[in-house]
Write an enzyme that holds these catalytic residues in place. Sequence first.
Site, PDB file in Angstrom:
ATOM      1  N   THR A 101      46.387  38.134  59.059  1.00  0.00           N
ATOM      2  CA  THR A 101      46.203  37.579  57.723  1.00  0.00           C
ATOM      3  C   THR A 101      47.370  36.634  57.442  1.00  0.00           C
ATOM      4  OG1 THR A 101      45.042  39.563  56.957  1.00  0.00           O
ATOM      5  CG2 THR A 101      45.943  38.095  55.269  1.00  0.00           C
ATOM      6  N   LYS A 176      39.376  36.688  53.005  1.00  0.00           N
ATOM      7  CA  LYS A 176      40.201  37.885  53.177  1.00  0.00           C
ATOM      8  C   LYS A 176      41.177  38.038  52.011  1.00  0.00           C
ATOM      9  CE  LYS A 176      42.361  41.410  55.043  1.00  0.00           C
ATOM     10  NZ  LYS A 176      43.073  41.391  56.310  1.00  0.00           N
ATOM     11  N   LYS A 252      33.081  51.226  26.541  1.00  0.00           N
ATOM     12  CA  LYS A 252      33.206  52.524  25.867  1.00  0.00           C
ATOM     13  C   LYS A 252      34.285  53.375  26.531  1.00  0.00           C
ATOM     14  CE  LYS A 252      30.170  55.671  26.863  1.00  0.00           C
ATOM     15  NZ  LYS A 252      31.031  56.707  27.533  1.00  0.00           N
TER      16      LYS A 252
END
Length: 299
Positions: A101, A176, A252
């Site tokens: 990466t 990625k 909620k």
Amino acid sequence: MSDPGGLRIGYIGLGNMGAPMAQRLLGRPGGLTVLDTRPEAVAPFVEAGATAATDTAELAAACDLICVTVLDDAQVRDVVAGTGGLLSTARPGTVIAVHSTISDTTATELAAQCAEAGVDLVDAPVSGGAPGARNGTLAVMVGATDEAFAKVAEPFGHFAEIVIHAGPVGSGTRMKLARNLLHFISFTAATEAQRLAEAAGIDITELGKVVRHTDAITGGAGAIMWRDNTSQLGAADSWFPIFSHVRDLGEKDLSLALDLGERLGVELPLATRALAGLGVGLGVGTGSTAQAHASEEHA
């Protein structure tokens, strides 16, 4: 090189990810050549029938597809284009696949440099961690030309369950980074949830059991990632009632969690941001609960 099944593959970097990925390439018809700075990492591959290269240049001269799994941008640049790197001996038509990466700009810059030598560089980061690599169930996100992708799809299928052609070079890395953005923001959200639970006297190890169990059933954040764009939805769109329901439930529960945090004196910045942005992010606009909360904040 018209038959991807006969490609001679080289693998550089036999660490926690690289070793199990390379192991699943053993036995392919074209053969496997490996390289790592640690002899003990290379030895099991040689025993299993792979060839050990003495350096990067030797590996490049012998291989048609070269997979690179090293630490960072600097190491990738050195392996690909440094002195004695892959480009020093790689033949035209060779494909270099970077699984690390790295920055998308590093990928595109190196791809341009490789193209001058007739070599295709593809960025092909993976997701799924070492267990996915060992089991052959990784996801690979590939930035490549159509021609280069056709060469790598079959080999990548040996260690991946999903091989995605994300687009041109750089696109695999961009996909990625988006995937890991979600991953680590969710980790940060998990720490926020733990602080709230701990302040409320809840055993956070038991909370972890519940989170892992239910995420495995519901699919976690990926369960809402079906649309092909992020534009706001019209009321007639088939997704509108589905995501409106998700928004209403989410607003909620987020509002209730924020109320609990306020009573316990626990700051929940991610929950505050999520309440304000959930509906808009889903494409259905802010719901009544978030609007009421915003009015109270400004009162």
